[in-house]
Scaffold this motif. Sequence first.
Motif, PDB file in Angstrom:
ATOM      1  N   VAL A  70       0.857  -1.195   0.000  1.00 11.95           N
ATOM      2  CA  VAL A  70       0.000   0.000   0.000  1.00 11.95           C
ATOM      3  C   VAL A  70       0.890   1.242   0.000  1.00 11.95           C
ATOM      4  N   ASN A  71       0.802   2.025  -1.072  1.00 11.14           N
ATOM      5  CA  ASN A  71       1.576   3.250  -1.208  1.00 11.14           C
ATOM      6  C   ASN A  71       0.645   4.447  -1.071  1.00 11.14           C
ATOM      7  N   VAL A  72       1.179   5.552  -0.599  1.00  7.65           N
ATOM      8  CA  VAL A  72       0.350   6.739  -0.355  1.00  7.65           C
ATOM      9  C   VAL A  72       1.008   7.960  -0.981  1.00  7.65           C
ATOM     10  N   VAL A  73       0.195   8.716  -1.727  1.00  7.49           N
ATOM     11  CA  VAL A  73       0.619  10.012  -2.255  1.00  7.49           C
ATOM     12  C   VAL A  73      -0.199  11.078  -1.537  1.00  7.49           C
ATOM     13  N   GLY A  74       0.475  11.921  -0.779  1.00  6.32           N
ATOM     14  CA  GLY A  74      -0.211  12.987  -0.058  1.00  6.32           C
ATOM     15  C   GLY A  74      -0.349  14.224  -0.920  1.00  6.32           C
ATOM     16  N   VAL A  75      -1.557  14.738  -1.038  1.00  5.88           N
ATOM     17  CA  VAL A  75      -1.810  15.948  -1.831  1.00  5.88           C
ATOM     18  C   VAL A  75      -2.280  17.055  -0.903  1.00  5.88           C
ATOM     19  N   GLY A  76      -1.697  18.212  -1.068  1.00  2.00           N
ATOM     20  CA  GLY A  76      -2.041  19.338  -0.205  1.00  2.00           C
ATOM     21  C   GLY A  76      -0.787  19.911   0.433  1.00  2.00           C
ATOM     22  N   SER A  77      -0.998  20.810   1.359  1.00  8.39           N
ATOM     23  CA  SER A  77       0.121  21.448   2.058  1.00  8.39           C
ATOM     24  C   SER A  77      -0.158  21.443   3.551  1.00  8.39           C
ATOM     25  N   GLU A  78       0.898  21.596   4.343  1.00  7.47           N
ATOM     26  CA  GLU A  78       0.742  21.630   5.787  1.00  7.47           C
ATOM     27  C   GLU A  78       0.034  22.905   6.237  1.00  7.47           C
ATOM     28  N   GLU A  79       0.198  23.984   5.438  1.00 12.45           N
ATOM     29  CA  GLU A  79      -0.497  25.227   5.773  1.00 12.45           C
ATOM     30  C   GLU A  79      -1.985  25.112   5.472  1.00 12.45           C
ATOM     31  N   GLY A  80      -2.315  24.305   4.458  1.00 11.12           N
ATOM     32  CA  GLY A  80      -3.704  24.078   4.096  1.00 11.12           C
ATOM     33  C   GLY A  80      -4.300  25.190   3.258  1.00 11.12           C
ATOM     34  N   LYS A 114       3.880  -1.481   3.971  1.00  9.53           N
ATOM     35  CA  LYS A 114       5.227  -1.692   3.411  1.00  9.53           C
ATOM     36  C   LYS A 114       5.390  -1.042   2.039  1.00  9.53           C
ATOM     37  N   GLY A 115       4.738   0.107   1.874  1.00  8.54           N
ATOM     38  CA  GLY A 115       4.884   0.867   0.640  1.00  8.54           C
ATOM     39  C   GLY A 115       5.680   2.125   0.897  1.00  8.54           C
ATOM     40  N   VAL A 116       5.576   3.074   0.000  1.00 10.88           N
ATOM     41  CA  VAL A 116       6.283   4.338   0.170  1.00 10.88           C
ATOM     42  C   VAL A 116       5.265   5.461   0.313  1.00 10.88           C
ATOM     43  N   TYR A 117       5.689   6.504   1.009  1.00 14.28           N
ATOM     44  CA  TYR A 117       4.877   7.712   1.101  1.00 14.28           C
ATOM     45  C   TYR A 117       5.634   8.836   0.401  1.00 14.28           C
ATOM     46  N   VAL A 118       4.936   9.527  -0.494  1.00 12.87           N
ATOM     47  CA  VAL A 118       5.521  10.698  -1.136  1.00 12.87           C
ATOM     48  C   VAL A 118       4.509  11.829  -1.078  1.00 12.87           C
ATOM     49  N   ARG A 119       5.028  13.017  -1.085  1.00 10.76           N
ATOM     50  CA  ARG A 119       4.172  14.205  -1.030  1.00 10.76           C
ATOM     51  C   ARG A 119       4.178  14.876  -2.389  1.00 10.76           C
ATOM     52  N   ALA A 120       3.012  15.085  -2.934  1.00  9.53           N
ATOM     53  CA  ALA A 120       2.897  15.720  -4.248  1.00  9.53           C
ATOM     54  C   ALA A 120       2.960  17.236  -4.112  1.00  9.53           C
ATOM     55  N   ASN A 121       3.466  17.873  -5.144  1.00 11.31           N
ATOM     56  CA  ASN A 121       3.421  19.326  -5.220  1.00 11.31           C
ATOM     57  C   ASN A 121       3.150  19.718  -6.667  1.00 11.31           C
ATOM     58  N   ASN A 122       3.135  21.003  -6.936  1.00 13.13           N
ATOM     59  CA  ASN A 122       2.806  21.460  -8.292  1.00 13.13           C
ATOM     60  C   ASN A 122       3.831  21.036  -9.330  1.00 13.13           C
ATOM     61  N   ALA A 123       5.070  20.806  -8.893  1.00 13.22           N
ATOM     62  CA  ALA A 123       6.132  20.450  -9.829  1.00 13.22           C
ATOM     63  C   ALA A 123       6.285  18.946  -9.998  1.00 13.22           C
ATOM     64  N   ASN A 124       5.910  18.181  -8.977  1.00 10.92           N
ATOM     65  CA  ASN A 124       6.150  16.725  -9.006  1.00 10.92           C
ATOM     66  C   ASN A 124       5.009  16.009  -8.311  1.00 10.92           C
ATOM     67  N   SER A 125       4.367  15.094  -9.041  1.00 11.25           N
ATOM     68  CA  SER A 125       3.243  14.349  -8.465  1.00 11.25           C
ATOM     69  C   SER A 125       3.699  13.258  -7.515  1.00 11.25           C
ATOM     70  N   GLY A 126       4.962  12.852  -7.609  1.00 10.44           N
ATOM     71  CA  GLY A 126       5.469  11.789  -6.757  1.00 10.44           C
ATOM     72  C   GLY A 126       5.161  10.387  -7.258  1.00 10.44           C
ATOM     73  N   LEU A 127       4.399  10.281  -8.334  1.00  7.37           N
ATOM     74  CA  LEU A 127       3.997   8.962  -8.824  1.00  7.37           C
ATOM     75  C   LEU A 127       5.166   8.189  -9.430  1.00  7.37           C
ATOM     76  N   ASN A 128       6.160   8.901  -9.944  1.00  9.64           N
ATOM     77  CA  ASN A 128       7.331   8.202 -10.493  1.00  9.64           C
ATOM     78  C   ASN A 128       8.065   7.425  -9.398  1.00  9.64           C
TER      79      ASN A 128
END
Length: 346
Positions: free
Chosen positions: A220-230, A270-284
Motif C-alpha cells: 500500500v503506497n500513499v501520495v499525499g496531496v495538499g500542504s501543511e499550511e492548508g 510496506k509501501g512508500v509515502y511521497v508528497r505531491a506538489n505542483n512540480a512533481n506528483s510523486g507517482l514516479n
Amino acid sequence: MLRFANTEFLWGLLAIPLLLFIFLRVNWWKRKAIASLGNKEVVMQLMPQVSFSRPWIKFIFFILAYTLVIIGIADPQLGSKTEEVKRKGADLMILLDVSNSMLAQDLAPNRLENAKRALSQLIDKLHDDRIGIVVFAGQAYVQLPVTTDYAAAKLFLNTINTEMVPTQGTAIGAAINLGMQSFDFKNGTGKSMIIITDGENHEDDAVSAAKAALARNVTVNVVGVGSEEGAPVPIYQGGKQVGFHNDSTGHPVVSKLNEQMGKEIADAGKGVYVRANNANSGLNIVMDEIAKVQRKMTDTKQFKDFEDRFQFFLAIAFVLLLAEFFISIRKNMRLSKIKLFEVKNT
C-alpha cells in the motif's frame, strides 16, 4: 467491434436536416409558382414534361449518397477477431480521494484535478500492468474494475468529481478493503495499491486495513496531496465557486495535509509515502517501488486486426450519385405514352 478512425467527419451528418429544409422550401416555391399561373389541371396539360416525383427520387438518391460519403470519410473499421495476448505485468489499484477537501486549491488548479492529471500521465506510461480505480469519501465505490483497457481507464478518470460519492468524509480503510475485494488473487501476479489523499481520515482504521492488505502480499503506497499550511475548501454551484465552507464560528474551514496519517498507512502496507506538489506528483517514485512487485504472464483478450471498410460505403455512394445524375427531373414523353395497364374498349 466497430469504430471510426476519423470521428470528426461524422459532424457532416448534421447538414442533412438543412439540405432537407432547403429542398422542401424550393419544392414549395415551385408548386406555388405553378399554382399562380392558373388552373392546375390546365397548366399541367401545357407543361406535360413537369414531374413532381422525379425531383424527390433524385433528392433521396443524393441524400443517401451524401450520408454514405460522410461515413466512408470517417473510415469505419471492424475488429475482425479477438485473440489471446500474453502480458507480463502487475495489478495496480488506484484509490482516489474525492471528498470535498480535495477541492482545496493549495495545489493548482485544486488537489483533485492535480491528482487526475498526474494519474492520466501515469496511465500513458503503462504497458502490461492492469489498472483499476476506486473512489472514496465517506464511502468507497469501484469506478473501474481491474483492466488493461487504458483508454477506458482515462475515460473513467476524466468523469471523476467530488459529487460522485454522496456521503462526505474520508474512509481510507473502506477504500483499501474494497480494493482488496476487486483484485483477482487467483492469477498469482503481484498486486499493489496507490492511495491519493490529503490524509484527513475520520471514518475508520486505515492502518489496520493496510496491514490486512500486506498480509495478502498487497503493498500500500500513499501520495499525499495538499500542504501543511492548508487552504479553504470552496463551495461550487453550477460549476462556479460561490464561497467557502465555514465552521460553527463562521470562519472558513481550512483543510491541511495530514502527512503523519499518510506515512503510517504506507508503513503499515510496506509501501512508500511521497508528497505531491505542483512540480512533481510523486507517482514516479511510487512506480519505481511498484516495479519491484512480482510480475506474472497472464492472458488477455483484445480485438486485433482492425480493417478499413470505407471502400464499400464510397462505392455504393458512387453508384447512387451516378444513378442520380442520369435521372431527369422531367418526364420521358415516350415512356409516358406506354399504358401497360390501360384497358382498350372494343
